[in-house]
Design a protein around this motif. Structure first.
Motif, PDB file in Angstrom:
ATOM      1  N   THR A  46     -23.063  17.846   2.206  1.00 36.94           N
ATOM      2  CA  THR A  46     -22.135  19.025   2.064  1.00 36.94           C
ATOM      3  C   THR A  46     -21.388  18.759   0.766  1.00 36.94           C
ATOM      4  O   THR A  46     -20.756  17.274   0.673  1.00 36.94           O
ATOM      5  CB  THR A  46     -20.927  17.808   3.275  1.00 36.94           C
ATOM      6  OG1 THR A  46     -21.478  18.373   4.367  1.00 36.94           O
ATOM      7  CG2 THR A  46     -19.686  19.048   3.461  1.00 36.94           C
ATOM      8  N   ALA A  47     -20.999  19.658   0.930  1.00 39.14           N
ATOM      9  CA  ALA A  47     -19.729  19.464  -1.078  1.00 39.14           C
ATOM     10  C   ALA A  47     -18.440  19.758  -0.763  1.00 39.14           C
ATOM     11  O   ALA A  47     -18.090  20.633   0.220  1.00 39.14           O
ATOM     12  CB  ALA A  47     -19.897  20.432  -2.106  1.00 39.14           C
ATOM     13  N   ARG A  48     -17.661  18.147  -1.002  1.00 34.22           N
ATOM     14  CA  ARG A  48     -15.724  18.561  -0.513  1.00 34.22           C
ATOM     15  C   ARG A  48     -14.937  18.860  -1.074  1.00 34.22           C
ATOM     16  O   ARG A  48     -15.480  17.320  -2.643  1.00 34.22           O
ATOM     17  CB  ARG A  48     -16.237  17.070   0.936  1.00 34.22           C
ATOM     18  CG  ARG A  48     -16.407  17.026   1.668  1.00 34.22           C
ATOM     19  CD  ARG A  48     -16.342  16.322   2.806  1.00 34.22           C
ATOM     20  NE  ARG A  48     -16.741  15.929   3.634  1.00 34.22           N
ATOM     21  CZ  ARG A  48     -17.964  15.639   4.256  1.00 34.22           C
ATOM     22  NH1 ARG A  48     -18.872  15.603   3.441  1.00 34.22           N
ATOM     23  NH2 ARG A  48     -18.317  15.860   5.352  1.00 34.22           N
ATOM     24  N   LEU A  49     -14.270  19.059  -1.044  1.00 29.75           N
ATOM     25  CA  LEU A  49     -13.320  18.680  -2.333  1.00 29.75           C
ATOM     26  C   LEU A  49     -11.520  18.257  -2.071  1.00 29.75           C
ATOM     27  O   LEU A  49     -11.531  18.716  -0.784  1.00 29.75           O
ATOM     28  CB  LEU A  49     -13.191  20.212  -3.195  1.00 29.75           C
ATOM     29  CG  LEU A  49     -11.905  20.287  -3.525  1.00 29.75           C
ATOM     30  CD1 LEU A  49     -12.041  19.368  -5.383  1.00 29.75           C
ATOM     31  CD2 LEU A  49     -11.296  22.042  -4.298  1.00 29.75           C
TER      32      LEU A  49
ATOM     33  N   SER B  55      -3.291  16.849  -0.848  1.00 30.53           N
ATOM     34  CA  SER B  55      -2.404  17.287   1.466  1.00 30.53           C
ATOM     35  C   SER B  55      -4.094  17.413   2.092  1.00 30.53           C
ATOM     36  O   SER B  55      -3.687  17.226   3.370  1.00 30.53           O
ATOM     37  CB  SER B  55      -1.744  18.211   0.778  1.00 30.53           C
ATOM     38  OG  SER B  55      -2.315  19.684   0.204  1.00 30.53           O
ATOM     39  N   ALA B  56      -5.079  17.605   1.451  1.00 31.13           N
ATOM     40  CA  ALA B  56      -6.346  17.890   2.210  1.00 31.13           C
ATOM     41  C   ALA B  56      -7.614  17.879   1.922  1.00 31.13           C
ATOM     42  O   ALA B  56      -7.848  17.777   0.787  1.00 31.13           O
ATOM     43  CB  ALA B  56      -6.639  19.391   3.103  1.00 31.13           C
ATOM     44  N   GLU B  57      -8.625  18.000   2.543  1.00 28.08           N
ATOM     45  CA  GLU B  57     -10.120  17.755   1.714  1.00 28.08           C
ATOM     46  C   GLU B  57     -10.969  19.308   2.351  1.00 28.08           C
ATOM     47  O   GLU B  57     -10.280  19.615   3.328  1.00 28.08           O
ATOM     48  CB  GLU B  57     -11.580  16.938   2.754  1.00 28.08           C
ATOM     49  CG  GLU B  57     -12.064  16.777   2.358  1.00 28.08           C
ATOM     50  CD  GLU B  57     -12.751  15.006   2.224  1.00 28.08           C
ATOM     51  OE1 GLU B  57     -12.931  13.868   1.523  1.00 28.08           O
ATOM     52  OE2 GLU B  57     -13.874  14.859   3.234  1.00 28.08           O
ATOM     53  N   VAL B  58     -10.946  19.118   1.580  1.00 29.34           N
ATOM     54  CA  VAL B  58     -11.604  20.417   1.283  1.00 29.34           C
ATOM     55  C   VAL B  58     -13.167  21.150   1.277  1.00 29.34           C
ATOM     56  O   VAL B  58     -14.112  20.449   0.869  1.00 29.34           O
ATOM     57  CB  VAL B  58     -10.924  22.446   0.504  1.00 29.34           C
ATOM     58  CG1 VAL B  58     -11.668  23.198   1.074  1.00 29.34           C
ATOM     59  CG2 VAL B  58      -9.631  21.759   0.845  1.00 29.34           C
ATOM     60  N   VAL B  59     -13.427  21.142   2.579  1.00 28.39           N
ATOM     61  CA  VAL B  59     -15.340  20.917   2.227  1.00 28.39           C
ATOM     62  C   VAL B  59     -15.861  22.259   2.003  1.00 28.39           C
ATOM     63  O   VAL B  59     -14.887  23.916   2.327  1.00 28.39           O
ATOM     64  CB  VAL B  59     -15.517  21.451   3.752  1.00 28.39           C
ATOM     65  CG1 VAL B  59     -16.741  21.690   4.028  1.00 28.39           C
ATOM     66  CG2 VAL B  59     -15.805  20.534   4.858  1.00 28.39           C
ATOM     67  N   LEU B  60     -16.540  22.689   0.351  1.00 29.41           N
ATOM     68  CA  LEU B  60     -16.512  23.549  -0.446  1.00 29.41           C
ATOM     69  C   LEU B  60     -17.846  24.363   0.558  1.00 29.41           C
ATOM     70  O   LEU B  60     -18.216  26.031   0.294  1.00 29.41           O
ATOM     71  CB  LEU B  60     -16.778  23.646  -1.602  1.00 29.41           C
ATOM     72  CG  LEU B  60     -15.974  22.656  -2.495  1.00 29.41           C
ATOM     73  CD1 LEU B  60     -16.339  23.155  -3.593  1.00 29.41           C
ATOM     74  CD2 LEU B  60     -14.806  23.720  -2.279  1.00 29.41           C
ATOM     75  N   ALA B  61     -19.558  23.028   0.730  1.00 28.62           N
ATOM     76  CA  ALA B  61     -20.180  24.522   0.879  1.00 28.62           C
ATOM     77  C   ALA B  61     -21.178  23.178   2.412  1.00 28.62           C
ATOM     78  O   ALA B  61     -20.798  21.718   1.990  1.00 28.62           O
ATOM     79  CB  ALA B  61     -21.078  24.520   0.528  1.00 28.62           C
ATOM     80  N   THR B  62     -22.065  23.604   3.435  1.00 26.10           N
ATOM     81  CA  THR B  62     -22.989  22.628   3.807  1.00 26.10           C
ATOM     82  C   THR B  62     -24.776  23.178   3.142  1.00 26.10           C
ATOM     83  O   THR B  62     -24.591  24.323   3.998  1.00 26.10           O
ATOM     84  CB  THR B  62     -22.482  22.419   5.165  1.00 26.10           C
ATOM     85  OG1 THR B  62     -21.176  21.716   5.077  1.00 26.10           O
ATOM     86  CG2 THR B  62     -23.198  21.239   6.160  1.00 26.10           C
ATOM     87  N   TRP B  63     -24.954  22.297   2.989  1.00 25.68           N
ATOM     88  CA  TRP B  63     -26.704  22.602   3.166  1.00 25.68           C
ATOM     89  C   TRP B  63     -27.691  21.606   3.856  1.00 25.68           C
ATOM     90  O   TRP B  63     -27.472  20.813   3.762  1.00 25.68           O
ATOM     91  CB  TRP B  63     -27.688  22.637   1.861  1.00 25.68           C
ATOM     92  CG  TRP B  63     -26.432  23.733   0.799  1.00 25.68           C
ATOM     93  CD1 TRP B  63     -26.593  24.548   0.296  1.00 25.68           C
ATOM     94  CD2 TRP B  63     -25.447  23.436   0.359  1.00 25.68           C
ATOM     95  NE1 TRP B  63     -26.338  25.007  -0.259  1.00 25.68           N
ATOM     96  CE2 TRP B  63     -25.243  24.248  -1.163  1.00 25.68           C
ATOM     97  CE3 TRP B  63     -24.726  22.146  -0.003  1.00 25.68           C
ATOM     98  CZ2 TRP B  63     -24.239  24.213  -1.780  1.00 25.68           C
ATOM     99  CZ3 TRP B  63     -23.410  21.622  -1.086  1.00 25.68           C
ATOM    100  CH2 TRP B  63     -23.474  22.930  -1.612  1.00 25.68           C
TER     101      TRP B  63
END
Length: 60
Positions: A4-7, A11-19
């Motif tokens: 999982t790629a997270r940013l 204010s928050a953590e955003v999931v960019l993609a999940t493989w």
């Protein structure tokens, strides 16, 4: 292996993609998303700097 790629933002953590279920050398799959995230970060830095400059110039 699940990847999982997270940013992480202030204010928050955003999931960019999940493989799910990646195996072997998954660099070619994940690298484009990381490259896009770096480009997004650069664009946000430029936009923030432009906003600060515009606010500074608008202040009498």
């Amino acid at each position: 292996m699940d990847v999982t790629a997270r940013l992480g933002l202030t204010s928050a953590e955003v999931v960019l993609a999940t493989w799910p279920d990646l195996y072997g050398d998954w660099t070619a799959v994940v690298h484009p998303t990381i490259f896009e995230a770096l480009g997004l970060h650069t664009a946000l830095v430029v936009a923030t700097d432009a906003l600060h400059l515009a606010n500074h110039l608008a202040t009498p």
